[in-house]
Structures are given as C-alpha cells and as structure tokens.
Design a protein around this motif. Structure first.
Motif, short mmCIF file in Angstrom:
data_model
loop_
_atom_site.label_atom_id
_atom_site.label_comp_id
_atom_site.label_asym_id
_atom_site.label_seq_id
_atom_site.Cartn_x
_atom_site.Cartn_y
_atom_site.Cartn_z
N TYR A 49 0.80 3.76 -3.28
CA TYR A 49 0.93 5.38 -2.89
C TYR A 49 2.17 6.43 -3.62
N GLY A 50 2.91 5.64 -3.08
CA GLY A 50 3.93 6.55 -3.55
C GLY A 50 4.17 6.73 -4.86
N ALA A 61 1.91 8.20 5.09
CA ALA A 61 2.34 8.02 4.12
C ALA A 61 3.37 9.36 3.97
N GLY A 112 -2.14 5.26 1.38
CA GLY A 112 -0.94 4.67 1.93
C GLY A 112 -1.21 3.71 3.47
N ARG A 128 2.14 9.05 -5.65
CA ARG A 128 2.48 10.98 -5.26
C ARG A 128 3.67 11.54 -6.35
N ASP A 150 -3.65 -1.48 5.21
CA ASP A 150 -3.69 -1.23 4.19
C ASP A 150 -4.71 -0.40 3.54
N SER A 158 0.96 -1.15 -0.12
CA SER A 158 0.32 0.09 -0.61
C SER A 158 1.27 1.38 -0.15
N THR A 159 2.43 1.03 0.54
CA THR A 159 2.55 2.58 0.91
C THR A 159 3.53 2.53 -0.60
N TYR A 160 3.96 1.47 -0.78
CA TYR A 160 4.54 1.39 -2.10
C TYR A 160 3.70 1.91 -3.88
#
Length: 289
Positions: free
Chosen positions: A12-13, A146, A128, A16, A124, A8-10
C-alpha cells in the motif's frame, strides 16, 4: 505485526507514493520513469502492481488521476431510487462475495455494546494493514490503518461500542476476513448502528462496484432528502468500510468528500475497483444485479 501484514503495508505504501507522484504531474510518466522515481526497477514495480491490483501501472494511472471521480460521477452514476432495494434481512453482492446482513435492534444499539463479545485481529488487505472485528454473527467492524496508524484505528473502533468485551482472536475471524479481502465466498455482517445509519448503510450496498452516487442521492434514497448532512455523517460512521462501500459516495461536484480512514485510501479503493471491473466486465454486471 506478522510478515503478511508488513508486506501489505509495504504494497500500500508503494501505491500511496505512486498517487503522490501522479498528483505532482506524473500522469504521463512511463513505467520506467515511474519506477525510477520510486527507486525501483521497472520489473519489481510491475510485479508489485500486478500483485496488488492485477493490471499494469499504466492502466492504473488513469484511475488515480484527479479527474477520475468527476468522470465516475458523469459516466457511472447510480440512481439509487431506481435500484433494486436490498432488505435488511436480504443479501447484497460485492463482486463474487455474498454478504449476509443482520442489524442490531435500536435497543441493543442504545446499550453501546453492553453484554456483547467482540473478537478482533489484524489482517493483510489490498489497502494496507486492516483491523477486523466481529461477533458470533459476523463482521461488525473493519478499519484501515495505513493512513491513521494502528493505535488510533483500534481506539476509534473500540469507542463505537464502549461497553462491549473485546477479545483478540484472529483465528476466529480469519475465514470471514479472507473472504472479504479476496472478494470471494460468503461472509456475514453484524451491523451495529442507529436506525438512520442502518438505512444509509443499506443504501450504500445498492451502489454497484465501479459506480458512484452522491450524498444527496443517498438522502433521497432513504426518504430524507433534506438530511444530506446527517447522511454524510452516517456514511463517515460506517463501521465496515469497503464491504459497505462508503468510498463510492461523492459530492455533487465530483469532489471525493471526506473518508474516515484517509482520502488516499478512498482514491485507491475507487481506482482498484475501476481497474478490476474494466478487466472483468462480467463481474460488474453481476454486481449490479
């Protein structure tokens, strides 16, 4: 951090970085050009986008443009005074998600969480890594890490109820968190705030998905038209971002204003909703009902 949270962080990155590219003059980049700028193949970039928002990157670009907020204010402004009021003991609808709402009494709020057990866990989310907190009555806190980072997000939420007992228990919160982020099913909210804050958060629930309102309109809706600054503060102190949609509050000028968890998250939320609502107009009609 578990594998889902890392993914999830990936994701959203990636979003971004796409926002930054588009803001730097990449509004008209083709899929292939945008993917190349992000060092990805077009197919991989397309898959990530589809997994995240369910529409093509090209369509999503229009919702990330800097003028989108002004367009929302012009075309999808919601007059809250004409909206159907949502009582504190009533329910509001966010897409297919039903929210059951219960607010603490002013006396309970004044005790700063003394005697309250708050469970927490990391999950998740489309935006993010997200921190979810809840009591036996429902979700009381939702933070997005995030942009801020995990430790500041945790410290921020714990400081809201300094006398509470905090217990890590993601299993207890998982059904509520999954319903909230999938926007399907039913979840309960246990709102912990001062009386003015509760009124503002209640008004935010009346703004349908894909629509926006202004801080001054919110002030009028709660019967305090001169309290725009206090309303803005209450919007920023909303402990359940996304579910209580503070991202739908804009300045009169069409500027985004602030956002507690970072302006890129706010822009991503508005774009995410706009893209989904355009693809699913029936959902938008239900959300306004």
């Amino acid at each position: 951090m578990n594998i889902e949270a890392r993914e999830s962080t990936y994701h959203y990155g990636v979003m971004r970085r796409a926002i930054e590219l588009i803001d730097d003059g990449g509004e008209d980049l083709t899929l292939e050009q945008l993917a190349a700028r992000m060092d990805m193949s077009a197919a991989h970039f397309q898959r990530l986008f589809s997994a995240w928002v369910g529409v093509s990157p090209k369509r999503y670009q229009q919702y990330l443009r800097l003028g989108h907020a002004k367009a929302l204010l012009r075309d999808r402004f919601t007059t809250l005074q004409a909206s159907h009021a949502v009582g504190l003991s009533g329910s509001g609808r966010l897409h297919d998600l039903f929210l059951r709402w219960e607010a603490m009494s002013p006396g309970e709020y004044a005790r700063k969480g003394d005697g309250l057990r708050i469970f927490w866990g990391w999950f998740d989310s489309p935006f993010g890594l997200a921190l979810v907190m809840g009591t036996e009555k429902g979700i009381c806190g939702l933070a997005f890490a995030a942009e801020t980072g995990a430790e500041p997000a945790m410290a921020d939420m714990r400081a809201r109820w300094p006398q509470a007992e905090f217990l890590e228990d993601p299993a207890a919160l998982r059904p509520l968190a999954e319903a909230a982020f999938a926007q399907k099913g039913e979840t309960a909210l246990h709102m912990i705030g001062a009386p003015l804050q509760i009124k503002v958060w209640e008004a935010l629930l009346r703004i349908p998905s894909g629509h926006v309102s202004t801080y001054s309109e919110l002030a009028q809706a709660i019967g305090s038209p001169r309290a725009v600054r206090a309303v803005g503060t209450a919007v920023g102190r909303n402990p359940v971002s996304w579910l209580i949609p503070c991202h739908r509050a804009l300045r009169k000028s069409g500027a985004l204003g602030g956002y507690h968890w970072g302006l890129p998250v706010k822009r991503a939320m508005l774009a995410y909703e706009a893209a989904r609502d355009e693809d699913n107009p029936a959902q938008d009609a239900r959300a306004a009902g």
